[in-house]
Design a protein around this motif. Structure first.
Motif, PDB file in Angstrom:
ATOM      1  N   UNK A 224     -16.829 -59.477   0.912  1.00 34.85           N
ATOM      2  CA  UNK A 224     -16.404 -60.369   1.981  1.00 34.85           C
ATOM      3  C   UNK A 224     -15.855 -61.715   1.543  1.00 34.85           C
ATOM      4  N   UNK A 225     -15.732 -61.950   0.247  1.00 40.04           N
ATOM      5  CA  UNK A 225     -15.149 -63.204  -0.225  1.00 40.04           C
ATOM      6  C   UNK A 225     -13.654 -63.216   0.110  1.00 40.04           C
ATOM      7  N   UNK A 226     -13.184 -64.298   0.710  1.00 40.75           N
ATOM      8  CA  UNK A 226     -11.799 -64.368   1.161  1.00 40.75           C
ATOM      9  C   UNK A 226     -10.898 -65.154   0.204  1.00 40.75           C
ATOM     10  N   UNK A 227     -11.474 -66.021  -0.601  1.00 39.05           N
ATOM     11  CA  UNK A 227     -10.652 -66.901  -1.436  1.00 39.05           C
ATOM     12  C   UNK A 227     -11.311 -67.058  -2.806  1.00 39.05           C
ATOM     13  N   UNK A 228     -10.556 -66.782  -3.853  1.00 38.65           N
ATOM     14  CA  UNK A 228     -11.051 -66.958  -5.214  1.00 38.65           C
ATOM     15  C   UNK A 228     -10.161 -67.981  -5.914  1.00 38.65           C
ATOM     16  N   UNK A 229     -10.765 -69.004  -6.459  1.00 38.18           N
ATOM     17  CA  UNK A 229     -10.031 -70.011  -7.219  1.00 38.18           C
ATOM     18  C   UNK A 229     -10.386 -69.826  -8.688  1.00 38.18           C
ATOM     19  N   UNK A 230      -9.387 -69.440  -9.476  1.00 32.87           N
ATOM     20  CA  UNK A 230      -9.585 -69.216 -10.906  1.00 32.87           C
ATOM     21  C   UNK A 230      -9.078 -70.443 -11.658  1.00 32.87           C
ATOM     22  N   UNK A 231      -9.979 -71.205 -12.223  1.00 34.75           N
ATOM     23  CA  UNK A 231      -9.590 -72.404 -12.956  1.00 34.75           C
ATOM     24  C   UNK A 231      -9.439 -72.062 -14.433  1.00 34.75           C
ATOM     25  N   UNK A 232      -8.247 -72.226 -15.005  1.00 33.56           N
ATOM     26  CA  UNK A 232      -8.082 -72.016 -16.451  1.00 33.56           C
ATOM     27  C   UNK A 232      -8.946 -73.026 -17.205  1.00 33.56           C
ATOM     28  N   UNK A 233      -9.897 -72.525 -17.958  1.00 30.48           N
ATOM     29  CA  UNK A 233     -10.798 -73.437 -18.655  1.00 30.48           C
ATOM     30  C   UNK A 233     -10.147 -73.867 -19.965  1.00 30.48           C
TER      31      UNK A 233
END
Length: 322
Positions: free
Chosen positions: A96-105
């Motif tokens: 049910x997660x609608x938004x994923x923010x992938x931060x380049x580390x």
């Protein structure tokens, strides 16, 4: 704005914070490798609370894993990982997660002050009104950010803070580390129980060196992340993008192909039983059912061919028993 935007699997996966839609979010932060039963409990709770409050359930994660980034900086091997980013996102979507923010580390993020992370990422960008993290959560430059800091900033940035608690199964804490240990020992059933979902790897089928064709064992080839926790030969089944309702049995080889000259790239190669269609460019989802053996180096071609034929026979026998 050093991020780039891309979308995947009908979800919004944001690398560019300036392009991220201004939604009011309920957010949690973490690596979530494997998206196991413990993670699922957390994410389901986040989704339920987000729905109650009219918020967008959101996950902030990192690529690479911060531990891998610092391992490279120190010149030591990076930690192994359970699944590629694509599969992690698919599993989150199913919960049910609608938004994923992938931060380049990278160096920029590694040196960002904890207070700046809260202000820029959580407040100004994600407009987080609910934040769920564990009381042992650490973030920001030199890991100076913690649960106490997040508590102290609640009134300033207007978010509610929820403490996550560990999930246990059979009296033991469910963790990605424990699952990696099972995978490295070839204990697929134990790992799958802790994951709470089939052990899958997916990606685009690309052209390889086509060496398998020369010995009558063609394979589909999918690039895998560095330092995958899985390696070896497995009885596997495959679903293709063009026919997701159909399952094709096969023998999968996962690793760096020590018998072939490579640059250390990890691959998932699958010989599909009784299948000869051209499917380059499609996304394949590979489910692993049983480990046959570890990856091994063969200097003699005949020895390699005998091993492959034996692997295929064992995989066919596994499916025949099922």
């Amino acid at each position: 704005s050093y991020f780039n935007l891309r979308s995947q699997n009908d979800m919004y996966i944001y690398h560019n914070l300036s392009l991220l839609a201004k939604k009011i979010s309920a957010t949690t932060i973490g690596n979530f490798d494997g998206v196991h039963t413990g993670h699922a409990a957390v994410l389901k709770r986040l989704v339920a609370m987000a729905n109650e409050r009219g918020l967008t359930p959101t996950v902030v994660t990192f690529a690479p894993n911060p531990k891998a980034y610092f391992a490279h900086k120190r010149g030591v091997p990076a930690p192994t990982q359970i699944m590629p980013l694509r599969d992690k996102v698919v599993a989150m979507k199913a919960l049910g997660i609608e938004q994923v923010v992938v931060l380049p580390f990278d160096a920029h993020l590694a040196n960002m002050l904890a207070e700046d992370f809260v202000r820029v990422v959580l407040h100004e960008t994600l407009n987080a009104k609910l934040l769920m993290v564990g009381d042992d959560f650490r973030f920001g430059a030199q890991r100076k950010g913690d649960f106490a800091l997040l508590q102290s900033l609640q009134n300033q940035y207007g978010y509610a803070l929820e403490n996550l608690h560990s999930v246990e199964q059979n009296g033991a804490r469910v963790s990605s580390s424990l699952i990696r240990q099972h995978l490295e020992r070839g204990e697929i059933n134990e790992a799958t129980q802790l994951l709470g979902h089939p052990l899958t790897l997916s990606g685009h089928i690309i052209h390889g060196e086509k060496l398998g064709r020369t010995i009558g064992v063609p394979t589909i080839n999918i690039k895998m992340p560095e330092r995958l926790a899985l390696q070896g030969i497995y009885a596997a089944s495959v679903q293709l993008q063009s026919a997701p309702e159909k399952t094709i049995q096969g023998a999968a080889s996962i690793g760096v192909r020590p018998s072939v000259k490579t640059n250390g790239q990890c691959w998932c190669e699958v010989h599909l039983f009784d299948f000869n269609q051209e499917i380059y460019g499609q996304i394949a989802c590979v489910t692993l059912h049983q480990k046959i053996r570890d990856e091994a180096k063969f200097d003699d071609f005949d020895e390699l061919l005998k091993a492959i034929q034996n692997d295929i026979a064992q995989c066919r026998a596994f499916f025949a028993q099922k």
